[in-house]
Design an enzyme around this catalytic site. Structure first.
Site, mmCIF file in Angstrom:
data_model
loop_
_atom_site.group_PDB
_atom_site.id
_atom_site.type_symbol
_atom_site.label_atom_id
_atom_site.label_comp_id
_atom_site.label_asym_id
_atom_site.label_seq_id
_atom_site.Cartn_x
_atom_site.Cartn_y
_atom_site.Cartn_z
ATOM 1 N N ASP A 165 10.715 -18.822 36.694
ATOM 2 C CA ASP A 165 12.160 -18.859 36.940
ATOM 3 C C ASP A 165 12.662 -17.880 37.999
ATOM 4 O O ASP A 165 13.807 -17.966 38.409
ATOM 5 C CB ASP A 165 12.917 -18.545 35.633
ATOM 6 C CG ASP A 165 12.759 -19.669 34.634
ATOM 7 O OD1 ASP A 165 12.472 -20.797 35.063
ATOM 8 O OD2 ASP A 165 12.915 -19.422 33.423
ATOM 9 N N VAL A 299 5.696 -30.690 34.733
ATOM 10 C CA VAL A 299 4.923 -30.724 35.991
ATOM 11 C C VAL A 299 5.255 -29.488 36.818
ATOM 12 O O VAL A 299 4.450 -29.036 37.636
ATOM 13 C CB VAL A 299 5.203 -31.962 36.879
ATOM 14 C CG1 VAL A 299 4.613 -33.210 36.319
ATOM 15 C CG2 VAL A 299 6.676 -32.146 37.169
ATOM 16 N N GLN A 300 6.425 -28.943 36.597
ATOM 17 C CA GLN A 300 6.852 -27.785 37.395
ATOM 18 C C GLN A 300 5.994 -26.551 37.130
ATOM 19 O O GLN A 300 5.926 -25.639 37.931
ATOM 20 C CB GLN A 300 8.314 -27.437 37.090
ATOM 21 C CG GLN A 300 9.265 -28.536 37.501
ATOM 22 C CD GLN A 300 10.660 -28.352 36.908
ATOM 23 O OE1 GLN A 300 11.451 -27.625 37.439
ATOM 24 N NE2 GLN A 300 10.936 -29.011 35.799
#
Ligand code: ATP
Length: 747
Positions: A165, A299-300
């Site tokens: 993040d 997928v990130q």
């Protein structure tokens, strides 16, 4: 601990270090682990890996394992974490942490590197603070001999942030954020082609529960038309109308696709979640268009770490161990991070507190404060996005002078050139200026290939590789200057943005030096560094090199797989002319044994030593050799020569192959970093030109990033900043990472 013994008296180097990955997995955790292990072993200190995060720490036994250098071989390119990560409820209890303390003390471990998010780091800090009491309790309960407790009076702790993040204070980038951005942008590029084909609207959810970094940067990198991020909650009743109006205006201006990005944690000012479903329903209802929802999900998190994450985590993993070795043990636990290009260390809990403060500011509706806490460039990126995503420029303020600025490329093609053109056109037009594009470099300027650009002319340019305007290495001679002046005057050009490489800088300087003889050349010129070679003055990094590096390592990863299967040594040649930047970074990011740089040259002695080291390695069971050679590292010891030498000396032990990667290194869609950095630096260049023009000044400059800050260096000093004999600047800060590559080679 014996109450009469002070910490200072007993504290020397840590006896043994443990490394742990915790919280959500992030690309780059493996390279960090590898760097911690190899740096510790380089200093002769034992190192243990804890499997499955704090769960393994509490369980002990097989979960805490001593590692050798070879145990972390071949993991650099793997996503996730090979030692596992898990959430542990037990570690949240004091009893759990007591067991964890015993498991460490039993093994003589009194130093910990934790790679994880703010939760993991908070837990680690608590554990460290309780350590002396936990050991006392264990001694009292007869679970730990008192001399063992006395030998480890404190637990030294260094944290590094593993989180996709990029949500943590104390570092510009968290380990894993760049990789996640790669995954998101790859997906958005794919969506773009289908959305444009069908003139569709796409609403895409990206990760980021509390931090809008991924959504913001992905929006800039993909040319999205609207983005919702937690740091900028819109008013409850306003966002629907504002968003629909912007989408309608885009369609009316001929936009073929609409793309809206929604961060997972997006909310309105009243705290109501803004979901992709709701956004798509609003768009379908109000615009009468199909709005397709894509939730990118996990997928990130996955896939091979990006080149930057491999480098960052290697740098930080190394720095974490160095910090542990010099930690006096009586201050607060530290977090190592990156500021600009420097590794910095800050008190861990202060970073956690500053991170948490962002959410508090948002809750208190202090949005400016929240943006400020995220750091300067976050705010800058947000402000650029809010202009560039528009369907048309804002109306020009009355009385504003409509200056005319031109953009030209020069040098080899660099990924990001089109992105820079898009940003220059939109940000220039939004200021009320006219923006002209010069085709075919300075030769085009001489021949008058100049065209006025419109807002929608650059739609879709953000993500394409190559250079739509054309670029070449032609540098004007004295005899061309009259013609160039004529066209500058004819098109009333007031300022020039040169986005290019080595020849571009030379060309800009030729024009700048002739300004007294040709009045038309007395205009502000700004040079934007764009080349894959990272060989320009006035900046530590050039745009294009990140894309090249990612494309190189993707290929080297494949080469490595084929080599392992056959006991082979590969000699890989990468571009760079007289700059070894790509070679050194490739070496660090791919785990090469040796790197040959033009800055150091190649000697016969070095080759002999390298052959011996390879032979020793293969005899000891090694299955792969990887050597990176910068294309101009040495005029005699060519890639072919080194390959032949290794082949002959390898005998029956190994065979050798060469791979010259060639022009694939200059191609490909720009990486997320090259797109966002091209956009940000172009914005600064437009500001610079604007400042010169509006104040009547005529200075020219080279823009760049130095020590983490955008700086302008006067173009007049260009000749003193480059070497005359070779194509590289006098100062090359990245060379300071040379020793790191040697430590990581350790086998
Ligand atoms: P991410 O950002 O990916 O969520 P994180 O490190 O913040 O990563 P958490 O789930 O918050 O992830 O924490 C991971 C583990 O760290 C928890 O399962 C727990 O074992 C430990 N931990 C977190 N907070 C504390 C705390 N306050 N005290 C003790 N242990 C904690």
């Amino acid at each position: 601990m014996d109450k009469g013994t002070s910490v200072d008296q007993v504290l020397g180097m840590p006896s043994s270090i443990a490394v742990i990955t915790s919280g959500g997995d992030a690309g780059g955790m493996n390279p960090a682990l590898r760097a911690v292990v190899r740096t510790a072993l380089h200093h002769g200190i034992d190192v243990h890996a804890v499997q499955e995060g704090y769960r393994g720490l509490v369980e002990g036994g097989e979960a805490i394992r001593r590692l050798e250098s070879r145990d972390v071989g071949g993991i650099l390119q793997r996503g996730g974490t090979v030692i596992g990560t898990a959430r542990s409820a037990e570690f949240r209890t004091r009893e759990g942490r007591r067991r964890a303390a015993r498991n460490l003390a039993d093994r003589g471990i009194d130093a910990l590197v934790v790679i994880g998010g703010d939760g993991s780091l908070t837990g680690a800090n608590l554990f460290r603070e309780e350590w002396p009491e936990l050991l006392d309790e264990l001694v009292e309960a007869g679970e730990l001999p008192s001399d063992v407790a006395a030998a480890h009076p404190v637990l030294r702790l260094v944290g590094l942030v593993g989180s996709i993040d990029n949500d943590m204070s104390g570092t510009d980038m968290t380990v894993g954020a760049d990789t996640a951005l790669h995954r998101i942008v790859e997906a958005l590029d794919a969506i773009d082609s289908t959305a444009s084909s069908h003139q569709r609207t796409f609403v895409v959810e990206v990760m980021g529960r509390h931090c809008g970094y991924l959504a913001l940067m992905a929006a800039l990198a993909s040319g999205a038309n609207w983005a919702f991020i937690p740091e900028q909650p819109p008013a409850k009743d306003e966002w629907r109308t504002a968003m629909c109006a912007a989408m309608r205006a885009g369609r009316a201006n001929g936009r073929r696709r609409n793309l809206v990005l929604v961060a997972e944690g997006a909310r309105d000012l009243d705290g109501n979640p803004i979901t992709v479903r709701e956004v798509s329903e609003v768009l379908e209802r109000e615009l009468g268009e199909d709005a397709r929802v894509t939730i990118l999900g996990h997928v990130q998190r996955g896939g091979a770490p990006s080149a930057f994450d491999r480098y960052l985590s290697t740098l930080l993993g190394h720095a974490a161990v160095e910090r542990l070795l010099t930690d006096p043990g009586d201050g607060p636990a530290q977090l190592v991070g990156l500021r600009g290009n420097e590794v910095v260390s800050s008190p861990l809990m202060e970073c956690v507190a500053r991170t948490k403060a962002v959410a508090e500011r948002i809750a208190a509706r202090d949005l400016e404060g929240a943006m400020l806490l995220r750091g300067g460039s976050f705010q800058e990126f947000h402000s650029i996005l809010s202009t560039i995503q528009r369907a048309a420029p804002r109306p020009t303020r009355a009385g504003r002078q409509r200056f005319r600025i031109a953009i030209v490329h020069c040098g080899g093609p660099a990924p990001g050139m089109n992105t820079a053109v898009r940003a220059a056109v939109r940000l220039g037009l939004d200021r009320g200026y006219s923006v002209l594009a010069v085709r075919n470099g300075f030769r085009g300027l001489r021949d008058g290939l100049i065209q006025e650009m419109d807002w929608m002319d650059v739609s879709g340019l953000v993500w394409t590789g190559g250079a739509e305007l054309g670029t070449n290495r032609w540098v004007p001679a004295e005899s061309d200057l009259a013609q160039i002046s004529e066209h500058l005057t004819g098109h009333h050009i007031d300022g020039l943005l040169m986005a290019g490489g080595w020849s571009g800088y030379a060309a800009a300087h030729v024009l700048h030096s002739a300004r007294q003889r040709y009045p038309a050349l007395d205009l502000p010129i700004v040079c934007l560094p764009m080349t894959i070679n990272n060989d320009l003055p006035g900046t530590e990094l050039t745009i294009g090199s990140d894309t090249a590096l990612n494309s190189i390592i993707a290929n080297v990863d494949k080469i490595k797989q084929s080599a392992v299967a056959t006991r082979r040594c590969f000699v890989v040649e990468v571009m760079g002319h007289d700059s070894g930047y790509l070679a050194l970074m490739t070496g660090l990011a791919s785990g090469a044994e040796r790197v040959y740089l033009p800055e150091e040259g190649i000697t016969l002695d070095a080759l002999t030593q390298d052959v011996r080291a390879l032979a020793e390695g293969f005899r000891a069971g090694k299955r792969l050799g990887l050597v990176i050679r910068s294309e101009d590292a040495d005029p005699v010891y060519s890639t072919g020569f080194i390959r032949a030498l290794f082949e002959k000396e390898g005998g029956g032990l190994w065979d050798s192959r060469e791979a010259i990667l060639g022009h694939i290194q200059e191609g490909g869609n720009p990486s997320p970093f090259d797109r966002t950095e091209a956009t940000r630096l172009t914005a600064r260049c437009i500001e610079y030109l604007s400042e010169q023009l509006e104040t009547g000044a005529r200075a020219s400059a080279m823009v760049g990033v130095q020590s983490g800050r955008v700086q302008f260096t006067d173009l007049t000093s260009y000749p003193t900043m480059i070497r005359e004999d070779v194509q590289r600047p006098v100062e090359q800060r990245w060379l300071a990472q040379r020793p790191l590559a040697r430590i990581m080679d350790l086998l």
